[in-house]
Design a protein around this motif. Structure first.
Motif, PDB file in Angstrom:
ATOM      1  N   ARG A  29       0.622  -1.500   0.165  1.00  0.00           N
ATOM      2  CA  ARG A  29       0.025   0.397  -0.121  1.00  0.00           C
ATOM      3  C   ARG A  29       1.159   1.196  -0.023  1.00  0.00           C
ATOM      4  O   ARG A  29       1.348   2.196  -0.437  1.00  0.00           O
ATOM      5  N   GLY A  30       1.291   1.079   1.394  1.00  0.00           N
ATOM      6  CA  GLY A  30       2.472   2.429   1.415  1.00  0.00           C
ATOM      7  C   GLY A  30       3.869   2.848  -0.491  1.00  0.00           C
ATOM      8  O   GLY A  30       4.179   4.058  -0.554  1.00  0.00           O
ATOM      9  N   GLY A  31       4.117   0.881  -0.741  1.00  0.00           N
ATOM     10  CA  GLY A  31       4.652   1.516  -1.507  1.00  0.00           C
ATOM     11  C   GLY A  31       4.545   1.462  -3.880  1.00  0.00           C
ATOM     12  O   GLY A  31       4.628   2.593  -4.261  1.00  0.00           O
ATOM     13  N   LEU A  32       3.713   1.061  -3.552  1.00  0.00           N
ATOM     14  CA  LEU A  32       2.842   0.488  -4.977  1.00  0.00           C
ATOM     15  C   LEU A  32       1.749   1.272  -4.819  1.00  0.00           C
ATOM     16  O   LEU A  32       1.682   2.159  -6.307  1.00  0.00           O
ATOM     17  N   TRP A  33       0.610   1.265  -4.016  1.00  0.00           N
ATOM     18  CA  TRP A  33      -0.366   1.796  -4.472  1.00  0.00           C
ATOM     19  C   TRP A  33      -0.117   4.243  -3.982  1.00  0.00           C
ATOM     20  O   TRP A  33      -1.669   4.351  -4.609  1.00  0.00           O
ATOM     21  N   LYS A  34       0.380   3.870  -3.180  1.00  0.00           N
ATOM     22  CA  LYS A  34       0.369   5.101  -2.530  1.00  0.00           C
ATOM     23  C   LYS A  34       0.733   6.418  -3.726  1.00  0.00           C
ATOM     24  O   LYS A  34      -0.167   7.685  -3.267  1.00  0.00           O
ATOM     25  N   LYS A  35       0.957   6.025  -3.916  1.00  0.00           N
ATOM     26  CA  LYS A  35       2.084   7.504  -5.731  1.00  0.00           C
ATOM     27  C   LYS A  35       2.040   6.241  -6.518  1.00  0.00           C
ATOM     28  O   LYS A  35       2.781   7.055  -8.056  1.00  0.00           O
ATOM     29  N   HIS A  36       0.725   5.452  -6.911  1.00  0.00           N
ATOM     30  CA  HIS A  36       0.271   4.941  -8.103  1.00  0.00           C
ATOM     31  C   HIS A  36       0.169   5.885  -8.925  1.00  0.00           C
ATOM     32  O   HIS A  36      -0.563   6.633  -8.704  1.00  0.00           O
ATOM     33  N   PRO A  37       0.958   6.116 -10.770  1.00  0.00           N
ATOM     34  CA  PRO A  37       0.691   6.804 -11.427  1.00  0.00           C
ATOM     35  C   PRO A  37      -0.889   7.378 -12.276  1.00  0.00           C
ATOM     36  O   PRO A  37      -1.464   8.352 -12.318  1.00  0.00           O
ATOM     37  N   VAL A  38      -1.732   6.357 -12.462  1.00  0.00           N
ATOM     38  CA  VAL A  38      -2.889   5.398 -12.230  1.00  0.00           C
ATOM     39  C   VAL A  38      -3.676   6.203 -11.498  1.00  0.00           C
ATOM     40  O   VAL A  38      -5.105   7.180 -11.387  1.00  0.00           O
ATOM     41  N   LYS A  39      -3.826   6.657 -10.012  1.00  0.00           N
ATOM     42  CA  LYS A  39      -4.834   6.990  -9.099  1.00  0.00           C
ATOM     43  C   LYS A  39      -3.983   8.294  -8.427  1.00  0.00           C
ATOM     44  O   LYS A  39      -5.749   9.103  -8.661  1.00  0.00           O
ATOM     45  N   LEU A  40      -2.625   8.525  -9.424  1.00  0.00           N
ATOM     46  CA  LEU A  40      -2.440  10.349  -9.026  1.00  0.00           C
ATOM     47  C   LEU A  40      -3.786  10.756 -10.270  1.00  0.00           C
ATOM     48  O   LEU A  40      -3.808  11.871  -9.654  1.00  0.00           O
ATOM     49  N   GLN A  41      -3.624  10.281 -11.286  1.00  0.00           N
ATOM     50  CA  GLN A  41      -4.362  10.700 -12.432  1.00  0.00           C
ATOM     51  C   GLN A  41      -5.540  11.236 -12.494  1.00  0.00           C
ATOM     52  O   GLN A  41      -6.309  11.862 -13.278  1.00  0.00           O
ATOM     53  N   TYR A  42      -5.804  10.245 -11.818  1.00  0.00           N
ATOM     54  CA  TYR A  42      -7.198  10.001 -11.309  1.00  0.00           C
ATOM     55  C   TYR A  42      -7.960  11.369 -10.346  1.00  0.00           C
ATOM     56  O   TYR A  42      -8.781  12.273 -10.623  1.00  0.00           O
ATOM     57  N   MET A  43      -7.547  10.741  -9.661  1.00  0.00           N
ATOM     58  CA  MET A  43      -7.458  11.888  -8.782  1.00  0.00           C
ATOM     59  C   MET A  43      -7.499  13.732  -9.021  1.00  0.00           C
ATOM     60  O   MET A  43      -8.171  14.674  -9.000  1.00  0.00           O
ATOM     61  N   GLU A  44      -6.672  14.098  -9.764  1.00  0.00           N
ATOM     62  CA  GLU A  44      -6.372  15.117 -10.825  1.00  0.00           C
ATOM     63  C   GLU A  44      -7.211  15.565 -10.924  1.00  0.00           C
ATOM     64  O   GLU A  44      -8.037  16.870 -11.306  1.00  0.00           O
ATOM     65  N   SER A  45      -7.709  14.455 -12.763  1.00  0.00           N
ATOM     66  CA  SER A  45      -9.389  14.150 -13.003  1.00  0.00           C
ATOM     67  C   SER A  45     -10.689  14.851 -12.299  1.00  0.00           C
ATOM     68  O   SER A  45     -11.874  15.641 -12.961  1.00  0.00           O
ATOM     69  N   LYS A  46     -10.497  14.202 -11.057  1.00  0.00           N
ATOM     70  CA  LYS A  46     -11.764  14.900 -10.335  1.00  0.00           C
ATOM     71  C   LYS A  46     -11.318  15.713  -9.165  1.00  0.00           C
ATOM     72  O   LYS A  46     -11.838  16.319  -8.276  1.00  0.00           O
ATOM     73  N   THR A  47     -10.516  16.504  -9.679  1.00  0.00           N
ATOM     74  CA  THR A  47      -9.852  17.764  -8.466  1.00  0.00           C
ATOM     75  C   THR A  47     -10.590  19.753  -9.492  1.00  0.00           C
ATOM     76  O   THR A  47     -10.135  18.940 -10.743  1.00  0.00           O
ATOM     77  N   PHE A  48     -10.913  20.197  -8.734  1.00  0.00           N
ATOM     78  CA  PHE A  48     -11.475  21.332  -9.041  1.00  0.00           C
ATOM     79  C   PHE A  48     -10.850  23.014  -8.912  1.00  0.00           C
ATOM     80  O   PHE A  48     -10.586  22.005  -7.223  1.00  0.00           O
ATOM     81  N   LYS A  49     -11.788  23.700  -8.519  1.00  0.00           N
ATOM     82  CA  LYS A  49     -11.018  25.059  -7.977  1.00  0.00           C
ATOM     83  C   LYS A  49     -12.608  25.469  -7.408  1.00  0.00           C
ATOM     84  O   LYS A  49     -13.492  25.320  -8.197  1.00  0.00           O
ATOM     85  N   ILE A  50     -12.478  25.922  -5.783  1.00  0.00           N
ATOM     86  CA  ILE A  50     -13.596  26.256  -5.437  1.00  0.00           C
ATOM     87  C   ILE A  50     -13.075  28.122  -4.899  1.00  0.00           C
ATOM     88  O   ILE A  50     -11.412  27.961  -4.306  1.00  0.00           O
ATOM     89  N   GLU A  51     -14.027  28.292  -4.480  1.00  0.00           N
ATOM     90  CA  GLU A  51     -13.476  29.823  -3.231  1.00  0.00           C
ATOM     91  C   GLU A  51     -12.718  29.476  -2.046  1.00  0.00           C
ATOM     92  O   GLU A  51     -13.408  28.615  -1.430  1.00  0.00           O
TER      93      GLU A  51
END
Ligand SMILES: [Zn+2]
Length: 192
Positions: A29-51
């Motif tokens: 979990r801490g090695g492969l999953w924590k910084k999994h590039p697909v996971k990080l990209q997914y997170m980025e795709s679900k991120t937006f800006k609020i006030e």
């Protein structure tokens, strides 16, 4: 090689097999999953800006990164009180890792993922979902159980007050009161 039982050779490090397996799980979990590039990209795709409503930083940063829980729908900043508010969850749950024979399937389920296998969830929903998976119950049942635990963590007098407020006569022993709390929350369907 796989016959080796490190918890027997090094009992002062891992006193049981389950402690050894828990160390292996944590490593994956801490090695492969924590910084999994697909996971990080997914997170980025679900991120937006609020006030930004924080008076201390709103001038310098009028907008902040946020996301939305795909289970309960809450919209929140990515970081609240210096802690991540959201986590990325495997929709179909994590497979178990109870012996070294499970390593391959465990790693596969954790890292061989596409965006369709993932969802972004708030920490609270993630904890409920994990509990539901572990106990083999529905999300709703696990949610109810978390609420029951939260109420029953309080002092005896606060539990009694909770029941009286809801028109119930508090039972004499703790186990009975816990049942009453569950009943009250079930019928009330309220947020705690
Ligand atoms: Zn949520």
């Amino acid at each position: 090689m796989s016959d080796m039982e490190p918890w027997k050779e090094f009992p002062h490090i891992w006193s049981t097999k389950s402690k050894f397996m828990s160390w292996v799980r944590g490593g994956i979990r801490g090695g492969l999953w924590k910084k999994h590039p697909v996971k990080l990209q997914y997170m980025e795709s679900k991120t937006f800006k609020i006030e930004n409503t924080n008076p201390r930083s709103m001038k310098a940063h009028p907008l902040v990164k946020a996301s939305q829980c795909e289970i309960c729908g809450v919209v929140e900043k990515l970081v609240v009180n210096k802690k991540n508010y959201f986590e990325v969850d495997h929709i179909n749950g994590n497979s178990s890792l109870r012996s070294m024979d499970d390593v391959r399937s465990f790693i596969d389920s954790m890292i061989m993922v596409t965006f369709d296998d993932l969802q972004i969830v708030c920490k609270e929903c993630h904890a409920v979902k994990t509990l539901a998976e572990r106990k083999g119950v529905s999300f709703e049942e696990a949610f109810l159980e978390k609420q029951v635990i939260a109420v029953c963590k309080g002092s005896t007098s606060s539990i009694k007050a909770f029941l009286i407020e809801r028109g119930m006569e508090p039972a004499r022993n703790a186990e009975q009161r816990k049942k009453q709390v569950r009943e009250a929350l079930k019928t009330g369907g309220e947020d705690v």
